[in-house]
Design an enzyme around this catalytic site. Sequence first.
Site, mmCIF file in Angstrom:
data_model
loop_
_atom_site.group_PDB
_atom_site.id
_atom_site.type_symbol
_atom_site.label_atom_id
_atom_site.label_comp_id
_atom_site.label_asym_id
_atom_site.label_seq_id
_atom_site.Cartn_x
_atom_site.Cartn_y
_atom_site.Cartn_z
ATOM 1 N N HIS A 186 0.844 -1.189 0.000
ATOM 2 C CA HIS A 186 0.000 0.000 0.000
ATOM 3 C C HIS A 186 0.888 1.251 0.000
ATOM 4 O O HIS A 186 1.102 1.861 -1.036
ATOM 5 C CB HIS A 186 -0.951 -0.031 1.211
ATOM 6 C CG HIS A 186 -1.817 1.178 1.307
ATOM 7 N ND1 HIS A 186 -1.943 1.905 2.477
ATOM 8 C CD2 HIS A 186 -2.600 1.799 0.390
ATOM 9 C CE1 HIS A 186 -2.770 2.929 2.255
ATOM 10 N NE2 HIS A 186 -3.173 2.888 1.001
ATOM 11 N N CYS A 205 -0.374 0.392 9.683
ATOM 12 C CA CYS A 205 -0.533 1.762 9.200
ATOM 13 C C CYS A 205 -1.942 2.031 8.690
ATOM 14 O O CYS A 205 -2.561 3.018 9.085
ATOM 15 C CB CYS A 205 0.495 2.056 8.104
ATOM 16 S SG CYS A 205 2.172 2.162 8.779
ATOM 17 N N HIS A 206 -2.422 1.155 7.768
ATOM 18 C CA HIS A 206 -3.762 1.390 7.244
ATOM 19 C C HIS A 206 -4.610 0.130 7.219
ATOM 20 O O HIS A 206 -5.626 0.066 6.536
ATOM 21 C CB HIS A 206 -3.683 1.994 5.828
ATOM 22 C CG HIS A 206 -2.784 3.190 5.772
ATOM 23 N ND1 HIS A 206 -1.467 3.094 5.356
ATOM 24 C CD2 HIS A 206 -2.990 4.479 6.144
ATOM 25 C CE1 HIS A 206 -0.912 4.295 5.449
ATOM 26 N NE2 HIS A 206 -1.802 5.148 5.932
ATOM 27 N N GLY A 207 -4.176 -0.919 7.949
ATOM 28 C CA GLY A 207 -5.013 -2.095 8.146
ATOM 29 C C GLY A 207 -5.059 -3.088 7.014
ATOM 30 O O GLY A 207 -6.122 -3.623 6.699
ATOM 31 N N PRO A 212 -6.332 -1.932 2.211
ATOM 32 C CA PRO A 212 -6.095 -1.132 1.006
ATOM 33 C C PRO A 212 -4.945 -1.575 0.098
ATOM 34 O O PRO A 212 -4.832 -1.067 -1.013
ATOM 35 C CB PRO A 212 -5.792 0.264 1.581
ATOM 36 C CG PRO A 212 -5.251 0.008 2.935
ATOM 37 C CD PRO A 212 -5.909 -1.230 3.442
#
Lengths: 185, 269, 437
Positions: A127, A146-148, A161
């Site tokens: 990502h 960080c963003h799953g 993501p």
Amino acid sequence: MILEGAFPVATSETTNPDRRDFLYIATGAVGAVAAGAAALPLIDQMNASADTLAVAQIRVDISQVPSGQQVTVLWRGKPVFIRHRTAADIQEAEEVDWEVLRDPQPDSARIKDGHPEWLVMVGVCTHLGCVPLADRGEYDGWFCPCHGSHYDTSGRIRKGPAPTNLPVPEWVFVEGSNDQVIEIG
Amino acid sequence: MSLTIRTGTIIGALALALSIGPALAVGDAEHPHEPHEGWSFTGIFGQYEQQSLQRGLLVYENVCASCHALEYVAFRNLAEPGGPGFTMDQVRAIAAGHQVLAGPDEDGNTVDEYGLPLTRDAIPADRFPLPYTNEQQARARNGGALPPDLSLMAKARLNGPSYIYSLLTGYEDAPDGYEMQGGMNYNPFFSGHQIAMVSPLYEGAVEYPDGTEATVEQMAYDVTNFLMWAAEPKLEARKRLGFQVMAFLVLLAGLLYWSYRKVWANIEH
Amino acid sequence: MSHESTYQPNSGIERWLDARLPVMRLMHDSFSAFPTPKNLNYWYTFGGILTFCLIVQIATGITLAMHYASDAGLAFASVEHIMRDVNFGWLIRYTHAVGGSMFFLAVYIHMFRGMYYGSYKAPRELLWMLGCVIFLLMMATAFMGYVLPWGQMSFWGATVITNIFTAIPVIGTPIQEWLVGGFAVGNPTLTRFFSLHYLLPFVIFGVVILHIWALHVTGNNNPTGIEVKGPQDTIPFNPYYTVKDAFGLVLFLLVFAAFVFYAPNALGHPDNYIPADPMVTPPHIVPEWYLLPYYAILRSITFDIGIPFTDIVLIRAKLLGVIALAASIVVLFLLPWLDTSKVKSLRYRPMLKPFFFLFILVCIGLGWVGAESPDKVLFAAGTFQFQMVHLGLTLTAAYFVYFLLVLPIVGVIEKPKPMPASIADAVLKGRAAAPAE
């Protein structure tokens, strides 16, 4: 540039103009080659130097990595996960319907024939580049805080993501090491 | 007339300027001499003798490396073109025979239970490990003298290769009545004639696998070749490219001169 | 000299540009159509050669700076990294190092040319002085550049030269400490020298533009020293001098390449392959060859100036040496006014010509003295020993005598040889001067 500009008014051309032009063109061409050849080292010096290239391949002794554990090494400036997968990990990876994944890839394409217990991946989330954490996440693989993004036991993206699976670099078992040493890169 | 005089003056100046360099002898040291076969790497087409470089590495490892560092040379350099010509597998084996400092272990220790630094086998990317931890330790173990690093020795002395060769083969008894300082050795090629290093080479000090007889001159020749390569690993590439560049420039000069004559053909000048 | 511009834009783009920023016109007028005397010889190619040298130094310097580390603990190793690991690093480094020497070789030839043909005389005084400014900037740049590898000569050369400032009474030591960033040459010195070494070449570039501009206002001088009288004396710069300059440049490059590829360390000093050690001074500290004459002048003054028959010292030898060094460069700036002759070219100045060649020998001699140990004995007569330092003093005196006595006096008393009426005349009738009608 030689041909440009004013020639003096009183010129008696005693030589063949075609031969004269050819000389000037040849000279200009050789001069241009010289300039290009001189520029090459100035450009090539920005390419990776010999000491950087020397660590472009690394050899790792994997004989001490117990089953179910992972060792992380630095390769070309990035972390690489070397995971010694358990039979359960392997089975879980193989049973996944890989064709419907976001980045479809069978587990067999991510390991060496006959050695499914060794999974080598660049540990950089596809990502935005954070380092995923091992033994976390909903798919028993890795989880990027960080963003799953969730990766499975084969390092494939399952949720979150990230667009693609954790990349598998070129790697081989070093000949004569009895599969105890791998070379990455 | 003035053009000739001027040209002659400039050329004379250059000649004088260039002769200043080699004419500077280092203090009272005797002028170094070449080995009888000369050096293979000098001259426009100079090259290294691969076999001699390999033997020289052996001499360095067995005789010199206990005291002298080679800090700018990496093991991988031994496989690069223009050098001793080892294969990468041979280089890995050579490297693995050396220990280099390892980073902290998982508990954060940098020394083992005896207080000795943690080490690991060297890999090709590593440089030759240093024989001493720091300058103080080097001096303490060598009677106050500091054995210099040898990576650049062939360029750090006037007529470097000949100097090294002369020094290694030049140990002799001090002349009658000459007063030697304690612990020093007489060598006329060293500035001041007294050197802290004992003569390091003796007949048969190493055994060459290729069967070459290990005389003092042979070992000095080989290790000097090796040290010259260590200082100038790009020598062969430099001279090869130099030939191409000079040839090209001569061609370009010819073309430009011809163009110049043609362009100026009808101008009074 | 303002010439009518002959530039003709021959495309839409060229016309568009010409109406907004006439660079093409400027290039055409300055380097293509520019009327140049038709009798310029090969000594006149060195201006172009110098421009090339500046470009080479900047190009190799910028690429070196991509790999160089300007910290005292890393600098030496970073240069070895360049030599061993960076692709073509050895080539770029050797080109830059030899290039510095080539730059000075060319500038000295260029300056001697200017002195021989009187190119510093009216109306070209400012052109000459701008050249002196460039020379000064070159010396500063080269000095700082030599410090960067942080070898023994780098460190000790920096120490000796920055210590020059301590000769100035009262404010000297504070100035030296400010310059050096501490009590002795060290890391702060290195980092600021790197910054300034990167900067100054671009300042040089700016002054070179002024230098060429000043040249174009007056027009070139020429070997006869007779000013251009009309179009019969000139030819357009392109193609005549572009091709001649290119040829001269390639010959120069042959010498340059011979050093780079076959004797890259011949002009340097082996001690600079030893990492800098503040505890160990090399037996002989010497700058690079092109600074040797100035080093000799600096070291040649070993006597104090005081009031005779008293113990009062007015100026110490150390300060006198520094003053002599500064004066040797200041006197260059004053050259246009020191030379009293109205005749420009030494071709027609039979009295000055031998002095000029002696002057060249004096400069070379000073260079030799600068490399040698000052107390080396040249010859002895009884108890008197004539040492290098005495020779240095003699040559320093000769240097100043040339500028301060010979040039003014000879200019007044000399009877010049008959000169041609014009450049065109000189060229048509060969080098033998035709009497002016």
